[in-house]
Every structure is written in C-alpha cells, then in structure tokens.
Scaffold this motif. Structure first.
Motif, short mmCIF file in Angstrom:
data_model
loop_
_atom_site.label_atom_id
_atom_site.label_comp_id
_atom_site.label_asym_id
_atom_site.label_seq_id
_atom_site.Cartn_x
_atom_site.Cartn_y
_atom_site.Cartn_z
N ALA A 143 0.84 -1.20 0.00
CA ALA A 143 0.00 0.00 0.00
C ALA A 143 0.88 1.25 0.00
O ALA A 143 2.11 1.18 -0.04
N GLU A 144 0.24 2.40 0.06
CA GLU A 144 0.92 3.70 0.11
C GLU A 144 1.96 3.69 1.22
O GLU A 144 1.73 3.16 2.30
N GLY A 145 3.11 4.27 0.94
CA GLY A 145 4.18 4.33 1.95
C GLY A 145 4.96 3.04 2.05
O GLY A 145 5.68 2.83 3.03
N ALA A 146 4.83 2.16 1.07
CA ALA A 146 5.54 0.86 1.03
C ALA A 146 5.24 0.00 2.24
O ALA A 146 6.09 -0.72 2.75
N LEU A 147 3.96 0.07 2.71
CA LEU A 147 3.53 -0.77 3.82
C LEU A 147 2.91 -2.05 3.28
O LEU A 147 2.17 -2.03 2.29
N ASN B 164 17.68 1.68 -4.30
CA ASN B 164 16.77 2.05 -3.23
C ASN B 164 15.39 1.49 -3.58
O ASN B 164 14.70 2.00 -4.47
N LEU B 165 14.98 0.44 -2.88
CA LEU B 165 13.73 -0.23 -3.18
C LEU B 165 12.53 0.69 -2.97
O LEU B 165 11.57 0.66 -3.75
N ALA C 158 7.96 3.59 -5.30
CA ALA C 158 7.25 4.86 -5.47
C ALA C 158 7.11 5.22 -6.95
O ALA C 158 6.05 5.68 -7.39
N ARG C 159 8.17 5.02 -7.72
CA ARG C 159 8.11 5.33 -9.16
C ARG C 159 7.10 4.43 -9.87
O ARG C 159 6.33 4.90 -10.71
N ILE C 160 7.10 3.16 -9.55
CA ILE C 160 6.16 2.23 -10.20
C ILE C 160 4.73 2.55 -9.79
O ILE C 160 3.81 2.54 -10.62
N ALA C 161 4.52 2.87 -8.52
CA ALA C 161 3.18 3.23 -8.05
C ALA C 161 2.69 4.50 -8.75
O ALA C 161 1.49 4.66 -9.00
N ALA C 162 3.62 5.41 -9.11
CA ALA C 162 3.26 6.65 -9.79
C ALA C 162 2.99 6.43 -11.27
O ALA C 162 2.54 7.34 -11.95
#
Length: 188
Positions: free
Chosen positions: A7-11, A46-47, A52-56
């Motif tokens: 989810a958001e924030g890599a949780l 940096n994972l 974040a880039r893929i989610a965007a």
C-alpha cells in the motif's frame, strides 16, 4: 512464490503463506509494516524509490534481486517482480510483488564454482605430476646406469641406492597425484 500487496508508503497490506515462510514470521508481525523492514535490494538500489516510481505509473523494471530478511539471522535471496495495480485493492494496495526464492539456485551456483575450482586443481596436479614423473623416470634411469658401474662393495653404491629409493618413493606420490587428477579411486 511469495506474493505481497504493498500500500501507500511501502507498507505491506497483505501477503501469502509463502512470503511468511520466507520471512519466518507470522502475518501479525508482517502486515502494516514497511517493506524495507523485510526486503533489501542489492547493488545500491533504493527499493522504496523504485516502488514509489512504479506506483506513480513509471514502467516496471524486469526484475530485481533482493534479500528477504526474516526473524533472527534468516536471509533469503529472491528475484522480485513488481506490478502496479490498475485500481486500488480493497486493502489499499497499489502494487503486487512476487518473490521467487533463489536460495537453491545460489547454492547450486556456488557448488558449481567450487567444482570448477576442484577440476582446475586436478588438472594442475595432473600436469605437474606428469612433468615431475618424467624427471623421476630420468633420475631412476641414471641411477640404474650408475649401479651398473658401482657394485655393492663400492663406497658410492649406498648413496646411489638411497637416491633410487627416494626417487621410487616420489614416483609413488606422483602416481597418487595422477590418480587424483584423473578422479580414480585409490586402494589404501
């Protein structure tokens, strides 16, 4: 194959039992925790930034090799595939991650490299033993020629015999090296 929803924030929003086995933890210890607590990318990647880039909406990398850390000293090498979900999942997940355990493959690669090293040592031992055997054959031959000139009562006879015995003992060691290089079994 371990599967995790992020989810958001890599949780971690959800994961399957295979991912839990990789970490050695139970769902309560893993869910709603940052992915970085369990997964680390290698080669200075940096994972968190990749996620974040893929989610965007950026294009996904083909795959990443990562370390999945678990409870205690547990660490597994895995191939990570990341895909963006078109619509947020009911858990709020934006990404789906697939982890393929590479531990057995890495183990086999290490064993293969070790076997190549042993084969190289065997070839080296065989080459050295072959050349040394040629030298010993010449030494023993010259000792035999000297023994034809020097009889048992001669003062040099004992020294020549000692040289020949040592050369024959060395020839036995050379035979063992050659057997090792040819992967033959030896009788004790």
């Amino acid at each position: 194959i371990g599967v995790a929803l992020v989810a958001e924030g890599a949780l971690l929003a959800e994961c399957n039992p295979a991912f839990l086995r990789m970490t050695g933890a139970d769902a309560a210890q893993v869910l709603a925790q940052p992915l970085s607590q369990f997964v680390e990318a290698g080669n200075g990647v940096n994972l968190g930034e990749v996620l974040a880039r893929i989610a965007a909406g950026d294009k996904e990398p083909a795959s990443l090799e990562v370390k999945v850390r678990g409870v205690g000293d547990r660490e597994i090498t895995a191939q990570l595939y990341i895909r963006r979900l078109e619509a947020d999942d009911v858990t709020g997940a934006r990404l789906i991650l697939h982890f393929i355990d590479l531990s057995e493959q890495k183990n086999l690669e290490a064993r293969f490299v070790q076997s190549q090293k042993m084969q190289a040592i065997g070839q080296l031992a065989g080459g050295v033993a072959h050349d040394f055997n040629n030298l010993l054959t010449a030494m023993i031959g010259f000792c035999d020629l000297l023994l034809l000139r020097h009889r048992p009562g001669d003062s040099s006879f004992a020294d020549i015999m000692q040289i020949k015995q040592n050369a024959n003992r060395a020839a036995g060691l050379v035979r063992q090296l050659l057997a090792f290089s040819r992967q033959q079994t030896l009788q004790p």
